[in-house]
Write a protein that holds these residues in place. Structure first.
Motif: not given
Length: 702
Positions: A441-443, A489-492, A615-617
């Motif tokens: 996720g983002g967060a 660890f997230g992607l945003s 997940g979003g990606t």
């Protein structure tokens, strides 16, 4: 000599002497020329009687394991040596001037033979290589939330559904995430599922809901939510979950990290919490204040001490500090409730301490009533009840709950339910079997396991010496179904925390990213209008990325999606690194010693396991249909699968499925509680296999 036999078994002995026939060998040479003490000892020393061809009896590994299990009791090893947890488990007494065995593990024994038998019975997997799991009560109860007939009927009754209603239902299932809101519209008659993906507005989550249903402009024009009311009324069933505003944030405080701390953390995670921090031992005043000022949890779980005589001093000390420092919880208007799941001897006094300081205190049974006996289920329901009342109200989610057929649950709990349904099936509708799932996720990044077995590690290489080594399962009671979370660890929002990964700190991530982008985009033209271009510098040999600056930029612009294939590739590379650190920390692993492979946790490698990526990606790349972006999914997956360069990490090596529509959490985890067969059927049909994605043909179902 009986002790020596068991030491040999620890070392991998496969000779003629066994526990069953020991007394046939326990003779003097003049009683039996072939089977006697001398012949037995020579058998233990014979290297041919060990699978590795070396005498394991005298190996440092076997000696160390003997101390750890309590087989050997060394007087120079004291109880402060935390490495040997069973030091002091053996009690002696003086009889006629001689030291004699009295008890082991608190149980009276009459002889040294009985003591050794007790050790073997407690840890049979160390002495018998055919045993891989314990058969006693020292395991962690697996909170898999199986979806069974009783649970399904109860859910239908709460909502007011009859069996005949199921075939024509129109359902709305929604996940209010930290970054995006995922709204699923499901028509039971056609089994069609549509996902609407819109930004989350944390200040009022009705905005995202109205946006997803296409009525936000009308709501703004009218200045009220009547259009949203009308849109929601078109659905027979409305089921919500959420991880918005940080999800369900918790801190645990325990006595010993690897015992009560392990159980407390697992209880929090399986209930769907985001674990902010874990503390063990006596808190300092600074630590207690830090919990409220820095960690800022919504629930604190206080545990530690076994019942009936265990430690109470630490529990009372920590209770006083937490109660006194609670005044620093200025971030919440409802206060921070505390769950006490520790030594019941001081339960009443702990309750009084918190009540005297006007702190909401909830009491449960002990999460660890005895050493190696864990009961996380006693805490789970209290956590869930607090989430559905205090936390939902505090986050302002109650303005949406009035539209819903059921109460909110944490998104990770919904995903865990869906994964369990997908793995184990329902009735005559078969599941996929063993699953390892990752939701990036983002967060945060969530890790889920639901496997049917935990086989012993088998070395996959050609080295004969290693292939002959015995694998010992150091954690035989590891739960097969569990959830853990990488809260950093997230992607945003948390992209800048990638800087804490050891590979980043060694410079390896930046080096490998530059090489990857340079090989894939050697002749790329940078667009000055693209924000990513300011972090990329062309050189004579390729591209160099200012990774430190780029990670800071992502965290500062969490809703900005990659605009070019170049940036998409860079984000995919970072997603791979997050997958790799998450699996490394949460999958099982082996450590090779001179004599053994010591296995910890679940072995996903030596059994058929489906890897499921969410997940979003995954959603954005699948939705784009761009062939190049779909190839990036193979790159992301590399972080989740077995890597020969990290052969000790027991990642899976089987097929990969992609959930591009959040089916598992919102359809499987939410709708699956009322109609599991239909939810399972749709998941089977709609999840996409990675090998299909890699082909240029149209995407096909798994």
């Amino acid at each position: 000599m009986y002790n020596v036999l068991h030491g040999a078994l620890l070392g991998g002995y496969r000779g003629p002497v066994t526990v069953e026939n020991f007394w046939e060998w326990a003779k003097e040479p003049d009683e039996d020329a072939e089977r006697n003490f001398a012949a037995m000892l020579l058998s233990f020393a014979d290297e041919n009687n060990y699978r590795t061809g070396t005498c394991g009896l005298i190996s440092p590994d076997a000696m160390d394991l003997g101390l750890q299990t309590g087989l050997y009791q060394a007087p120079h090893v004291t109880v402060i040596d935390r490495r040997y947890e069973l030091t002091g488990a053996c009690r002696t007494k003086v009889v006629d001037g001689m030291c004699r065995i009295d008890e082991i593990y608190g149980i009276k024994v009459n002889s040294e033979f009985e003591r050794v038998d007790r050790v073997r019975q407690r840890f049979p997997w160390y002495f018998d290589e055919t045993i891989a799991r314990a058969d006693d009560e020292s395991f962690i109860v697996e909170e898999v939330e199986p979806i069974d007939r009783e649970m399904v009927l109860a859910a239908r009754r709460r909502i007011g559904l009859r069996r005949q209603d199921l075939d024509t239902l129109k359902a709305l299932v929604v996940d209010f995430g930290s970054t995006f809101t995922k709204i699923g519209l499901f028509d039971a008659a056609t089994e069609e599922f549509e996902l609407r993906y819109v930004p989350t507005t944390p200040d009022d989550i009705r905005v995202g809901l109205a946006d997803g249903l296409g009525v936000l402009p009308e709501c703004r024009e009218r200045g009220d939510w009547q259009p949203l009311d009308a849109a929601m009324s078109r659905y027979d069933v409305k089921l919500p979950c959420s991880s918005a505003k940080g999800g369900l944030k918790m801190v645990t405080v325990s006595l010993v990290k690897d015992e009560s701390g392990f159980a407390a953390d697992l209880a929090a995670l399986t209930a769907g919490a985001k674990l902010l921090n874990s503390y063990a031992g006596k808190l300092t005043p600074d630590q207690a204040r830090r919990i409220y000022e820095v960690d800022q949890p919504e629930i604190i779980l206080l545990s530690g001490g076994v019942d009936s005589g265990g430690d109470t001093e630490t529990q009372l000390h920590n209770a006083r500090l937490l109660a006194e420092q609670a005044r620093y919880a200025g971030y919440t208007k409802y206060g921070v409730p505390v769950i006490y799941a520790g030594n019941q001897d001081c339960r009443a006094e702990v309750e009084r301490i918190f009540q005297d300081n006007q702190v909401d205190i909830r009491l449960t049974e002990n999460v660890m009533p005895e050493v190696n006996s864990f009961r996380i289920e006693v805490v789970n329901e209290v956590i869930r009840e607090l989430f559905q009342t205090v936390i939902i109200r505090g986050k302002g989610f109650d303005v949406v709950e009035e539209y819903m057929s059921e109460r909110f649950i944490p998104t990770p709990r919904a995903a865990f339910r869906g994964i369990n349904l997908l793995a184990r099936g329902y009735g005559d509708q078969a599941g996929l079997g063993s699953i390892m799932a990752l939701d990036i996720g983002g967060a945060t990044t969530d890790f889920y396991s639901n496997v049917l077995d935990n086989p012993l590690y088998v070395y996959p290489g050609d080295d004969r010496t290693k292939r002959l080594k015995r694998t010992i399962l150091k954690t035989p009671n590891t739960p097969l179904a569990y959830r853990r979370v990488e809260g950093k660890f997230g992607l945003s929002y948390n992209a800048e925390n990638i800087k804490e990964i050891p590979r980043y700190q060694r410079g390896a991530i930046a080096r490998d990213l530059n090489r990857f982008l340079s090989e894939k985009f050697f002749n790329v033209s940078l667009d000055p209008a693209d924000p990513f271009s300011e972090f990329v510098s062309p050189t004579s040999w390729g591209l160099t990325v200012d990774l430190d600056g780029y990670l800071n930029w992502i965290s500062a612009h969490p809703l900005d999606m990659p605009a070019t294939r170049l940036e998409n590739a860079a984000r995919s590379f970072l997603a791979k690194e997050i997958m790799a650190i998450t699996t490394k920390r949460n999958a099982g692993y082996v450590e090779e010693t001179e004599t053994y492979f010591m296995q910890y946790g679940v072995n996903f490698f030596n059994q058929p396991v489906t890897t499921l990526l969410i997940g979003g990606t995954i959603y954005h790349k699948m939705k784009s249909g761009d062939r190049e972006l779909l190839k990036d999914l193979s790159l992301i997956t590399q972080g989740a699968l077995y890597n020969p360069r990290e052969s000790g990490v027991l990642r899976p090596n089987g097929r990969v499925l992609l959930d591009a529509s959040y089916l598992v959490s919102i359809l499987g985890g939410l709708y699956g509680r009322i109609d599991p067969k239909r939810a399972l059927r749709v998941m089977h049909r709609e999840l996409v296999a990675l090998d299909v994605v890699e082909k240029p043909a149209v995407l096909a179902p798994a």
